[in-house]
Motif scaffolding. Structure first.
Motif, PDB file in Angstrom:
ATOM      1  N   ALA A  29       0.830  -1.202   0.000  1.00  0.00           N
ATOM      2  CA  ALA A  29       0.000   0.000   0.000  1.00  0.00           C
ATOM      3  C   ALA A  29       0.865   1.252   0.000  1.00  0.00           C
ATOM      4  O   ALA A  29       1.929   1.292   0.641  1.00  0.00           O
ATOM      5  CB  ALA A  29      -0.937   0.013   1.213  1.00  0.00           C
ATOM      6  N   VAL A  30       0.404   2.253  -0.722  1.00  0.00           N
ATOM      7  CA  VAL A  30       1.026   3.574  -0.751  1.00  0.00           C
ATOM      8  C   VAL A  30      -0.077   4.590  -0.479  1.00  0.00           C
ATOM      9  O   VAL A  30      -1.139   4.544  -1.116  1.00  0.00           O
ATOM     10  CB  VAL A  30       1.695   3.863  -2.101  1.00  0.00           C
ATOM     11  N   GLN A  31       0.171   5.501   0.437  1.00  0.00           N
ATOM     12  CA  GLN A  31      -0.864   6.435   0.870  1.00  0.00           C
ATOM     13  C   GLN A  31      -0.269   7.823   1.017  1.00  0.00           C
ATOM     14  O   GLN A  31       0.858   8.000   1.491  1.00  0.00           O
ATOM     15  CB  GLN A  31      -1.444   5.964   2.207  1.00  0.00           C
ATOM     16  N   PHE A  32      -1.047   8.843   0.623  1.00  0.00           N
ATOM     17  CA  PHE A  32      -0.631  10.234   0.804  1.00  0.00           C
ATOM     18  C   PHE A  32      -1.827  11.034   1.284  1.00  0.00           C
ATOM     19  O   PHE A  32      -2.918  10.952   0.703  1.00  0.00           O
ATOM     20  CB  PHE A  32      -0.089  10.831  -0.492  1.00  0.00           C
ATOM     21  N   ASP A  33      -1.632  11.827   2.356  1.00  0.00           N
ATOM     22  CA  ASP A  33      -2.705  12.639   2.920  1.00  0.00           C
ATOM     23  C   ASP A  33      -2.207  14.062   3.147  1.00  0.00           C
ATOM     24  O   ASP A  33      -1.015  14.290   3.439  1.00  0.00           O
ATOM     25  CB  ASP A  33      -3.161  12.070   4.272  1.00  0.00           C
ATOM     26  N   ALA A  34      -3.135  15.021   3.034  1.00  0.00           N
ATOM     27  CA  ALA A  34      -2.825  16.415   3.315  1.00  0.00           C
ATOM     28  C   ALA A  34      -3.977  17.022   4.102  1.00  0.00           C
ATOM     29  O   ALA A  34      -5.151  16.750   3.823  1.00  0.00           O
ATOM     30  CB  ALA A  34      -2.607  17.192   2.022  1.00  0.00           C
ATOM     31  N   THR A  35      -3.625  17.835   5.107  1.00  0.00           N
ATOM     32  CA  THR A  35      -4.618  18.510   5.939  1.00  0.00           C
ATOM     33  C   THR A  35      -4.308  19.999   5.985  1.00  0.00           C
ATOM     34  O   THR A  35      -3.143  20.397   6.157  1.00  0.00           O
ATOM     35  CB  THR A  35      -4.619  17.938   7.367  1.00  0.00           C
ATOM     36  N   ARG A  36      -5.323  20.812   5.830  1.00  0.00           N
ATOM     37  CA  ARG A  36      -5.196  22.274   5.918  1.00  0.00           C
ATOM     38  C   ARG A  36      -6.047  22.764   7.073  1.00  0.00           C
ATOM     39  O   ARG A  36      -7.262  22.539   7.120  1.00  0.00           O
ATOM     40  CB  ARG A  36      -5.667  22.912   4.607  1.00  0.00           C
ATOM     41  N   LEU A  37      -5.380  23.399   8.071  1.00  0.00           N
ATOM     42  CA  LEU A  37      -6.122  23.984   9.178  1.00  0.00           C
ATOM     43  C   LEU A  37      -6.881  25.217   8.703  1.00  0.00           C
ATOM     44  O   LEU A  37      -6.364  26.006   7.900  1.00  0.00           O
ATOM     45  CB  LEU A  37      -5.175  24.370  10.308  1.00  0.00           C
ATOM     46  N   LEU A  38      -8.091  25.388   9.200  1.00  0.00           N
ATOM     47  CA  LEU A  38      -8.937  26.504   8.797  1.00  0.00           C
ATOM     48  C   LEU A  38      -9.497  27.208  10.025  1.00  0.00           C
ATOM     49  O   LEU A  38      -9.540  26.639  11.118  1.00  0.00           O
ATOM     50  CB  LEU A  38     -10.112  26.001   7.945  1.00  0.00           C
ATOM     51  N   ASP A  39      -9.946  28.387   9.824  1.00  0.00           N
ATOM     52  CA  ASP A  39     -10.724  29.126  10.815  1.00  0.00           C
ATOM     53  C   ASP A  39     -11.760  29.914  10.031  1.00  0.00           C
ATOM     54  O   ASP A  39     -11.713  31.133   9.939  1.00  0.00           O
ATOM     55  CB  ASP A  39      -9.823  30.041  11.636  1.00  0.00           C
ATOM     56  N   TRP A  40     -12.729  29.163   9.476  1.00  0.00           N
ATOM     57  CA  TRP A  40     -13.663  29.760   8.519  1.00  0.00           C
ATOM     58  C   TRP A  40     -15.058  29.211   8.756  1.00  0.00           C
ATOM     59  O   TRP A  40     -15.326  28.033   8.522  1.00  0.00           O
ATOM     60  CB  TRP A  40     -13.193  29.455   7.091  1.00  0.00           C
ATOM     61  N   HIS A  41     -15.919  30.059   9.303  1.00  0.00           N
ATOM     62  CA  HIS A  41     -17.329  29.707   9.516  1.00  0.00           C
ATOM     63  C   HIS A  41     -17.479  28.372  10.258  1.00  0.00           C
ATOM     64  O   HIS A  41     -18.332  27.555   9.923  1.00  0.00           O
ATOM     65  CB  HIS A  41     -18.064  29.648   8.187  1.00  0.00           C
ATOM     66  N   GLY A  42     -16.644  28.149  11.244  1.00  0.00           N
ATOM     67  CA  GLY A  42     -16.736  26.949  12.065  1.00  0.00           C
ATOM     68  C   GLY A  42     -15.918  25.775  11.570  1.00  0.00           C
ATOM     69  O   GLY A  42     -15.743  24.792  12.311  1.00  0.00           O
ATOM     70  N   PHE A  43     -15.426  25.830  10.353  1.00  0.00           N
ATOM     71  CA  PHE A  43     -14.600  24.729   9.846  1.00  0.00           C
ATOM     72  C   PHE A  43     -13.194  24.856  10.415  1.00  0.00           C
ATOM     73  O   PHE A  43     -12.566  25.928  10.347  1.00  0.00           O
ATOM     74  CB  PHE A  43     -14.560  24.735   8.316  1.00  0.00           C
ATOM     75  N   THR A  44     -12.690  23.764  10.987  1.00  0.00           N
ATOM     76  CA  THR A  44     -11.369  23.768  11.613  1.00  0.00           C
ATOM     77  C   THR A  44     -10.292  23.170  10.723  1.00  0.00           C
ATOM     78  O   THR A  44      -9.118  23.482  10.874  1.00  0.00           O
ATOM     79  CB  THR A  44     -11.407  22.994  12.933  1.00  0.00           C
ATOM     80  N   SER A  45     -10.661  22.295   9.802  1.00  0.00           N
ATOM     81  CA  SER A  45      -9.671  21.704   8.897  1.00  0.00           C
ATOM     82  C   SER A  45     -10.383  21.004   7.766  1.00  0.00           C
ATOM     83  O   SER A  45     -11.568  20.647   7.868  1.00  0.00           O
ATOM     84  CB  SER A  45      -8.752  20.720   9.635  1.00  0.00           C
ATOM     85  N   ILE A  46      -9.651  20.791   6.702  1.00  0.00           N
ATOM     86  CA  ILE A  46     -10.124  19.988   5.588  1.00  0.00           C
ATOM     87  C   ILE A  46      -8.989  19.056   5.181  1.00  0.00           C
ATOM     88  O   ILE A  46      -7.819  19.459   5.144  1.00  0.00           O
ATOM     89  CB  ILE A  46     -10.595  20.865   4.402  1.00  0.00           C
ATOM     90  N   SER A  47      -9.327  17.783   4.957  1.00  0.00           N
ATOM     91  CA  SER A  47      -8.318  16.774   4.638  1.00  0.00           C
ATOM     92  C   SER A  47      -8.672  16.088   3.330  1.00  0.00           C
ATOM     93  O   SER A  47      -9.848  15.925   2.979  1.00  0.00           O
ATOM     94  CB  SER A  47      -8.240  15.713   5.748  1.00  0.00           C
ATOM     95  N   ALA A  48      -7.636  15.670   2.622  1.00  0.00           N
ATOM     96  CA  ALA A  48      -7.803  14.931   1.380  1.00  0.00           C
ATOM     97  C   ALA A  48      -6.660  13.932   1.276  1.00  0.00           C
ATOM     98  O   ALA A  48      -5.578  14.132   1.841  1.00  0.00           O
ATOM     99  CB  ALA A  48      -7.822  15.862   0.169  1.00  0.00           C
TER     100      ALA A  48
END
Length: 887
Positions: A430-449
């Motif tokens: 298995a090969v896996q890659f993930d990225a997370t971006r911290l946010l402070d926007w209308h209640g959203f704290t992060s988005i991950s892909a």
């Protein structure tokens, strides 16, 4: 330190602190003595007690956005259990199944072990034998620092757990502050041990940090011997008449003496040169070498040999007389070598408000199962059987089964070897890659892909070694039972009114006779029972996390979706004529590959609403799946085996194959209420529902012809014109939807405020499962009710725990148990376990455990309608005494 590092490190170090304090008492005491901690540690200290472990588990459950239950090292390392399966059975919704008396596989929320996914540090851990599901009994408890049962997933998790995901976390060396060396040793004794020996278990753990605590090393090694025995008496088959009344037709004895050697290795190298970058490499190896001495008596009743005594009661003829029937005496020596290993490299890098991670993972499982048997057959003049009282089955046999004179020189069958070898190989890269971006926007704290690619291969090879390939031996060349016979005694712990002793063949004498004869029995490849599969899974996900307020109440959670593409290739052999030297082998004339591709979109959402500081409500919804399971029955590829029987014909066991079997999916919903009213005290209630589609249905069929051979029914058997028996299984997807719903209740309560003596407490849970009626896909291994109660008392020096585990009756089919060919409902069972502990000093401690204190046996009946006795299995008690030392 940037905001992303604080967010990630806070989550990791609190958990690491909990695990560290539970794993190592001396370390925890040092933490308690320190008044300050390094700026980046933020440790939360919890006392090293059973109650402390409940606090830790409750904290994990409370903070997680998923529907999760956890068990910490205190519960596993110091709970009276042989393995992980037996340790986690007290989690709500978890049920265990025994294999030869040991807890080996688990079911989650009414779905069998094949519907749960097992991961190690979030990645696949390959099962040694992929046809039997993940076997927890080969994993020693010392491997785990934390186990989570995740019942509702998030989008960043791999699919494959229709019922849930069991994740085993291993410890990380940089979660500890100094060098640690731990030694432990146990002696274990099983009540029905064939040798009567006390068997050893030893474990060694070394943890150290170097280069200013930027490099950490963890080494863990374990060795265990087990020596046990299980006796089974069961009714293998039944006659069913035109009125639907059943008659017992094949009682069987089975005694299994086992000797097992287990080895464990777990190594972790961790490098954290800066607060922004970390690399960790983990290697895990678990090996299980088991030798089994299996003795069987199989009593074969034809319908014309049976006289029914009296009328049927509740659809069962309980009393019968049998005249001039055949008995097969089968002694089989088996060697099972099972190995699982996993290697994982994890890289994490934080940059401003971004976090990047990648994983390279490889896991492999290998199983080699060799068996050799001597099968003798003789004729019994008369017997009577009465199964009307399940507590006292009566089987009165005219002849003495322990008398060697029962086996003359000329017998209906005297065969050695009758043997097979099965090789199972599986691996995943298995090969896996993930990225997370911290946010402070209308209640959203992060988005991950993230994206992931998994390539899985599974291969099964079967070989046969049968005396029939070179012709029968001269009876004069075979060892006599009078001179070489081996006496089996005290069967079923002398319970029931049955013969408890019989004479069995001596395998070594048969080996010597074969050498003296000067012949070689060839080992032939059984192409018709061999196959391979390759599965490629490509996935991508997107997930958002949020924290906000609704009507002044804190609301947090996540939602997202995962898309997975699955490509499957099943390779099988085309077979033609029977091998000229062995009727059980078909000649391979070519190969064929059948491909099947499918895609799935799997949305998920998890919400947690805090009603106040102590109470919260949880809502989760998801679509989950499990890919077609490769078992001995559901194997996608067609297969065939055959063997001689004692009625002068052959029995062909055929699986028609399921190359286009679809993945099982379920839409599920969870609604929970949780009240954490004191540290370690909590009351939780969770409602759940699963709507399952594409369930598999297995049927024994008798087509008009098979491979050009005309077939028809003769009584309850599918036969050809020569009287050969065909057991043909067809498996297909059920087009209907099956609904499973239920609820779970958990309650943990300290009793210090209620009793004059401090240290008492209770930990308990109850699960109820309701399943819709279905004529197609049905759930096996599913109990309607399970409950667990652990009562404990502890102070700084001594501790005591008594655990009562209950499981209500559950149905098994032939893929779940060897005993379930024609109906089996395992009766409800209570098991009581006991643990006593003594903390001698900061370095030394001792434990005494007793499992199955009441000596409860396992019993089964045929079905809910007849309630006819079907199985009694004697398991017995087991005990262990252990001592631990840490530096």
């Amino acid at each position: 330190m940037n905001r992303l590092n604080q967010h990630k490190l806070g989550k990791k170090t609190v958990l690491a602190s909990i695990l560290a304090s539970l794993l190592f008492p001396a370390l925890a005491q040092e933490q308690q003595q320190q008044t300050t901690a390094p700026e980046d540690d933020n440790y939360e200290v919890i006392s090293v007690t059973f109650r402390g472990s409940l606090v830790a588990a409750a904290d994990i459950k409370r903070q997680d956005t998923k529907v999760t239950d956890a068990i910490t090292t205190e519960d596993i390392g110091k709970f009276p259990s042989e393995n992980i399966a037996e340790a986690i059975q007290r989690i709500p919704g978890v049920q265990i199944s025994n294999v030869n008396g040991r807890g080996s596989t688990i079911s989650v929320r009414g779905l069998g072990s094949q519907y749960a996914r097992t991961t190690l540090n979030g990645q696949t851990m390959a099962s040694a034998d992929f046809t039997s599901g993940f076997r927890f009994d080969i994993i020693q408890t010392e491997l785990a620092s934390l186990i989570e049962v995740i019942k509702s997933p998030t989008a960043d998790m791999d699919s494959g757990g229709l019922s849930g995901t069991i994740n085993i976390d291993t410890a990380s060396p940089l979660s500890f502050r100094e060098q640690k060396i731990l030694l432990s040793a146990n002696g274990q004794y099983s009540e029905f041990s064939p040798s009567g020996d006390v068997t050893p278990k030893a474990n060694f753990t070394y943890i150290d940090q170097f280069a200013g605590n930027t490099v950490g090393v963890l080494l863990n090694m374990g060795y265990q011997q087990l020596d046990d025995r299980v006796d089974n008496l069961w009714m293998d088959r039944w006659f069913v008449d035109a009125q639907g009344d059943v008659t017992p037709r094949r009682p069987r004895y089975r005694r299994i003496d086992r000797e097992t050697d287990r080895t464990l290795f777990n190594g972790t190298l961790q490098w954290r040169p800066t607060s922004e970058f970390e690399a960790k490499f983990t290697a895990v190896y678990a090996g299980d070498d088991t030798k089994q001495d299996l003795n069987q008596q199989v009593f074969l009743f034809n319908e014309n040999q049976i006289t029914r005594l009296g009328a049927a009661e509740n659809g069962v003829y309980n009393q019968i007389q049998i005249n001039n029937f055949t008995t097969e005496n089968n002694r089989q020596l088996e060697e099972k070598d099972a190995k699982s290993q996993a290697y994982t490299l994890e890289l994490d890098y934080d940059w401003n408000d971004w976090a990047f991670s990648s994983v390279l993972h490889y896991t492999a499982g290998k199983a080699l199962h060799n068996e050799e048997a001597a099968i003798l057959a003789t004729v019994i003049s008369q017997a009577t059987l009465d199964i009307s009282n399940p507590s006292d089955v009566v089987f009165d046999v005219a002849e003495n089964l322990a008398d060697p004179a029962l086996y003359p020189a000329i017998m209906p069958r005297n065969e050695y070897p009758n043997g097979a070898s099965r090789k199972m190989d599986s691996d995943e890269t298995a090969v896996q890659f993930d990225a997370t971006r911290l946010l402070d926007w209308h209640g959203f704290t992060s988005i991950s892909a993230g994206v992931k690619y998994r390539k899985e291969t599974l291969e099964r090879e079967v070989y046969r070694t049968d005396r029939a390939a070179i012709g029968d031996a001269d009876p004069a060349d075979l060892p006599s039972m009078a001179e070489y016979g081996y006496l089996v005694t005290d069967f079923l712990d002398n319970q029931m009114s049955i013969p408890h002793s019989w004479i069995a063949p001596n395998i070594q004498a048969y080996r010597d006779a074969l050498v003296a004869e000067g012949v070689t029995v060839p080992t032939l490849f059984a192409a018709q029972s061999s196959y391979s599969m390759e599965r490629q899974i490509t996935s991508a996900y997107l997930m958002a996390n949020f924290e906000t307020e609704v009507f002044g109440l804190a609301l947090r959670g996540n939602f997202g979706g995962r898309y997975e593409q699955t490509k499957r290739d099943v390779n099988t052999y085309l077979t033609g004529a029977t091998h000229p030297d062995n009727e059980e082998i078909k000649l391979a004339i070519g190969e064929i590959t059948q491909s099947y591709d499918y895609n799935n979109f799997l949305p998920s959402a998890n919400f947690v609403l805090a009603l106040n500081d102590d109470m919260q409500v949880r809502l989760a919804a998801a679509k989950v799946l499990v890919r077609p399971i490769l078992t001995s029955n559901t194997q996608l590829a067609p297969s065939e085996t055959s063997g001689a029987n004692s009625v002068g014909s052959r029995t062909y066991t055929v699986n028609l194959g399921q190359p286009e079997l679809k993945a099982l999916t379920a839409n599920q919903l969870d609604l929970g209420w949780e009240w954490y009213y004191n540290p370690g005290d909590s009351l939780t209630v969770n409602l759940f529902q699963k709507d399952i589609k594409n369930g598999t249905v297995s049927e024994l069929v008798c087509p008009a012809q098979y491979n050009g051979t005309a077939l028809g029914m003769a009584g309850s058997e599918c036969v050809d014109a020569s009287g050969n028996i065909y057991d043909i299984t067809a498996i297909y997807n059920d087009s209907s939807t099956l609904t499973v719903k239920g609820y779970e209740i958990g309650w943990n309560q300290g009793l210090d405020d209620l009793l004059p003596v401090a240290g008492f407490g209770l930990s308990s849970n109850y699960t109820r499962i309701l399943v819709d009626e279905s004529e197609g896909f049905t759930l096996s291994n599913s109990s309607e009710q399970t409950w667990n109660i652990t009562a404990y008392w502890e102070n700084e020096e001594f501790s005591a725990r008594v655990a009562l585990n209950h499981r209500s009756p559950y149905v098994q089919d032939s893929s779940d148990a060897f005993f379930a060919r024609e109906g089996r409902v395992v009766n409800g069972r209570n098991q009581v376990d006991l643990l006593l502990g003594w903390t001698i000093s900061d370095q030394w401690s001792m434990r005494f455990g007793a499992l199955n204190v009441t000596g409860k046996d396992e019993e089964a009946y045929r079905d809910e309608q007849t309630r006819a006795w079907q199985t009694t299995s004697v398991i017995g008690r087991s005990y262990y005494l252990g001592v631990s030392f840490n530096l």
